[in-house]
Structures are given as structure tokens and as C-alpha cells.
Design an enzyme around this catalytic site. Structure first.
Site, PDB file in Angstrom:
ATOM      1  N   SER A 160      -0.851   1.623  -7.072  1.00  0.00           N
ATOM      2  CA  SER A 160      -1.131   2.006  -5.690  1.00  0.00           C
ATOM      3  C   SER A 160      -1.364   0.754  -4.832  1.00  0.00           C
ATOM      4  CB  SER A 160      -2.328   2.959  -5.649  1.00  0.00           C
ATOM      5  OG  SER A 160      -2.445   3.566  -4.391  1.00  0.00           O
ATOM      6  N   ASP A 256       6.158  10.550  -4.608  1.00  0.00           N
ATOM      7  CA  ASP A 256       4.792  10.100  -4.824  1.00  0.00           C
ATOM      8  C   ASP A 256       3.836  10.964  -3.987  1.00  0.00           C
ATOM      9  OD1 ASP A 256       2.382   8.357  -3.883  1.00  0.00           O
ATOM     10  OD2 ASP A 256       3.099   7.384  -5.703  1.00  0.00           O
ATOM     11  N   HIS A 323       0.981  10.300  -8.677  1.00  0.00           N
ATOM     12  CA  HIS A 323       0.709   8.995  -8.077  1.00  0.00           C
ATOM     13  C   HIS A 323       0.098   8.105  -9.146  1.00  0.00           C
ATOM     14  CE1 HIS A 323      -0.251   6.032  -5.026  1.00  0.00           C
ATOM     15  NE2 HIS A 323      -1.530   6.076  -5.331  1.00  0.00           N
TER      16      HIS A 323
END
Length: 371
Positions: A160, A256, A323
Site C-alpha cells: 500500500s 484493488d 488490497h
């Protein structure tokens, strides 16, 4: 060969670099940088993995003030809980066959700008320090002093916001090592594409621009990029990666979940909340909404393909509605996320050691699905 005395990954303690404070390398609240280190063993003693966890960003003073008080320690090393070493960080061979016995490090994230900020002035009114780039340097220098300088193979990875950091800091990280050291970077769910939202606008642009401005990130971004366009745009991998020389492997879903919710179907672009149920549960998506998601996937793939033309780059783009995939079972054990019958771990291994090129995209699944 048996290694009977390997400690559990869950027991890895946090180390604070108190000496870094004098250099101004501090978290948002002025506390020292931190990392967790699990020592390598066997034939992995000369290999190092440095991983940066995610945690978003802060783009305003108010946002950063709130961030430094979070119990997750995203702005302060005083509040950091210990992170478990799982997925690509695991020391269990059956879960992480290629990296399990490497020296593995969590570079703890506490600056709010993917380790790029560096503002000399301190906001004394709010006790805020924007020094992420210095934090990155301080932790790497500490790791070099405890053995990483002698590494044969080194991998910088992140998830991330940490995945974005692994892209933006990849060349700088490579610069710490001799030329004969193999150094590469892996970005997991860190390829945030420059794409339009549901309303056809580039609203997320403003968010990245505010981050770069507040944290003084421009000088940490590729200079060839910032000299040609707004520095805020150079926070996007689309625009930064063409100017980064060190090989990068992109692990991402074309669907995502964070990007769908925060870049595509946002509250601003979907004021009536018509997409809310769909983005929270794929089973609630209408045919029209699935088509809109397919459009997002097409835009994402177009964005990625423009920067992965080099044979030195790697890519694993699936359609799992999730994610971050390297710090969980999808790293190696989950068959539903394989591409060409290879897991993410196997694809990264082929690419890292130059066994073969690995640039794979899921063309079998057009719609998002749960893995």
C-alpha cells in the site's frame, strides 16, 4: 536440514533508533524511527529483505495531528504495536520458501508521506515533523551497520503506502550498496494509477498534491519528473517509474479494494451512494456496475503497461478483490491467485534471480472476484 531453534516470528521486538533524533530523523510527533528485525539463518544469512507496511498518508495539518495519536503508531513510535511476520516475512519454509531464512526487517512507517518528506522547519504549534526521507535513511544506515552492507541479495518491498514507498525510494535504496550487490524492489498494492473516478474527474490528484506540498516531498521524487510536471503528479507511479532505473516488480490487483473505494467510487464522485453496496460486497453489484468496474480495470492495465515495457521490470496483476497480497496467504499458498500456475512468491523469485521474465496479467477473469 532441520533448524530446531528458530524463534517464532511473532516474538520479533521493536527497535528504536534513539541516535537518529539528533539528526532530525523522526516520526511525525518527533519520536525516533523504529524497525523490527528477524535475523537470517542457513544459506540466507547474506540476504536481506526490508519491508514497509502500509498505512495511508496525511495531507493536512489536522489530518497529521490526528494520525500521530493513532494507536497503530502511524505517526509515533511511542504507540507502535509489534507486527507479526507473515507472508513474505514469515520464517516458515512452507509459507515462504524463497525468503524464509533471509534477514527480514519491518521498516516501521510513521511519517505519513511514504518516506519522502523532508521539511527543516518544525510545526511547533502542533508538534509536527515532516521528515520521512530522513527516517528512511536512518533505518537503512542502522541496518547497514548491523550487517546489511555485506549482503549479496537485497529486496526492498512494501504494501500500500509502503508499496508506493518501495517505488519512490527504490533508486535511493540501491545507492546504499556496491554495484555487485543484487538489489531490486517489489511494490504490493502500491501502484496507485492516475485514472479518472466515476464522474470522469481526476479528483485524487488534489490529494497527492497536498501530501507532496505539506511534506516537502518534491526533492525526494525523480528530478527528471518534477522538472517536467507538477511534483504532485510525480507521486504517481505512472509518472515516476519511467525515471527509476532499479528493477521493480509490481504486485497489484486490477480491482484493488482501496483504489476502488478511494480513487474510483469515492463519496465525491458517487454523491448518492449508488456504488456503496457494490464496492462493499461484489454480490451486490449490478451488471452496469460490474461494467463500470471493468472500465476501471482497463484504465489500470493501461496505466501499468505504459511503465512495464522494460524486460527488467516484473508484474503480477490479478483480479482478486483485495488490497495487499504479499503479507497473507496469497503470497504463496492460495491457489486462486496464481497466474500461469505460479504464485506471487514464485513469480517474484523467477524475476529476482533473472531465471525468466515475469510480466503476467490475469486475462481469464474479467470481473473482480474474491480469492
Amino acid at each position: 536440514m532441520l533448524f530446531l531453534n528458530i524463534k517464532s516470528s511473532e516474538e520479533v521486538k521493536i527497535t528504536l533508533i534513539e541516535s537518529a533524533v539528533a539528526k532530525g530523523a523522526v516520526c511525525l510527533d518527533g519520536s525516533p524511527p523504529a524497525y523490527q528485525f528477524d535475523k537470517g539463518f542457513g544459506d540466507g544469512v547474506n540476504n536481506w529483505l526490508v519491508h514497509m507496511p502500509g498505512g495511508g498518508w496525511c495531507h493536512t495539518i489536522e489530518d497529521c495531528v490526528k494520525r500521530k495519536t493513532l494507536i497503530y503508531g502511524l505517526g509515533s513510535s511511542k504507540l507502535m504495536p509489534e507486527l507479526n511476520f507473515t507472508g513474505l516475512m514469515s520464517n516458515q519454509q512452507d509459507q515462504n520458501p524463497n525468503l524464509y531464512n533471509w534477514n527480514r526487517v519491518y521498516m516501521r512507517y510513521c511519517d505519513g508521506a511514504s518516506f519522502t518528506g523532508d521539511v527543516e522547519e518544525v510545526d511547533h504549534d502542533n508538534n509536527l515533523y515532516f521528515r520521512g526521507a530522513r527516517v528512511f535513511d536512518a533505518i537503512v544506515e542502522e541496518l547497514m551497520s548491523i550487517g546489511m552492507k555485506d549482503a549479496q541479495n537485497v529486496l526492498l518491498s512494501g504494501c500500500s503506502a509502503g508499496g508506493l514507498a518501495s517505488i519512490l525510494n527504490c533508486d535511493k535504496f540501491r545507492g546504499f550498496f556496491p554495484q555487485n550487490t543484487r538489489v531490486k524492489c517489489v511494490s504490493d498494492a502500491g501502484y496507485f494509477p492516475h485514472v479518472k473516478d466515476l464522474s470522469g474527474e481526476y479528483r485524487f490528484e488534489q490529494y497527492f498534491d497536498k501530501i507532496v506540498t505539506l511534506h516537502g516531498s518534491a526533492k525526494a521524487l525523480p528530478s527528471e519528473c518534477t522538472s517536467n510536471m507538477n511534483p504532485g503528479l510525480c507521486f504517481y507511479p505512472d509518472f515516476a517509474m519511467p525515471y527509476i532505473n532499479t528493477p521493480i516488480f509490481i504486485v497489484n490487483s486490477a480491482y484493488d479494494t482501496w483504489q476502488v473505494s478511494n480513487m474510483f467510487a469515492t463519496n465525491e464522485s458517487d454523491p448518492k451512494g449508488e456504488f456503496t453496496k457494490c464496492k462493499n460486497d461484489l454480490n451486490e453489484c449490478s451488471t452496469t456496475q460490474l461494467k463500470r468496474l471493468q472500465d476501471f480495470r482497463s484504465d489500470f492495465l493501461g496505466s501499468v503497461s505504459s511503465v512495464t515495457k522494460s524486460s527488467t521490470e516484473g508484474m503480477f496483476i490479478n483480479t482478486c478483490y483485495t488490497h495487499c497480497q504479499t503479507d497473507q496467504s496469497t503470497w504463496f499458498a492460495n491457489a486462486t491467485s496464481k497466474l500461469d500456475d505460479k504464485t506471487i512468491a514464485e513469480g517474484v523469485d523467477d524475476w529476482f534471480y533473472d531465471k525468466s521474465e515475469f510480466q503476467k496479467t490475469d486475462t481469464e477473469h474479467v470481473d473482480p472476484h474474491y480469492c
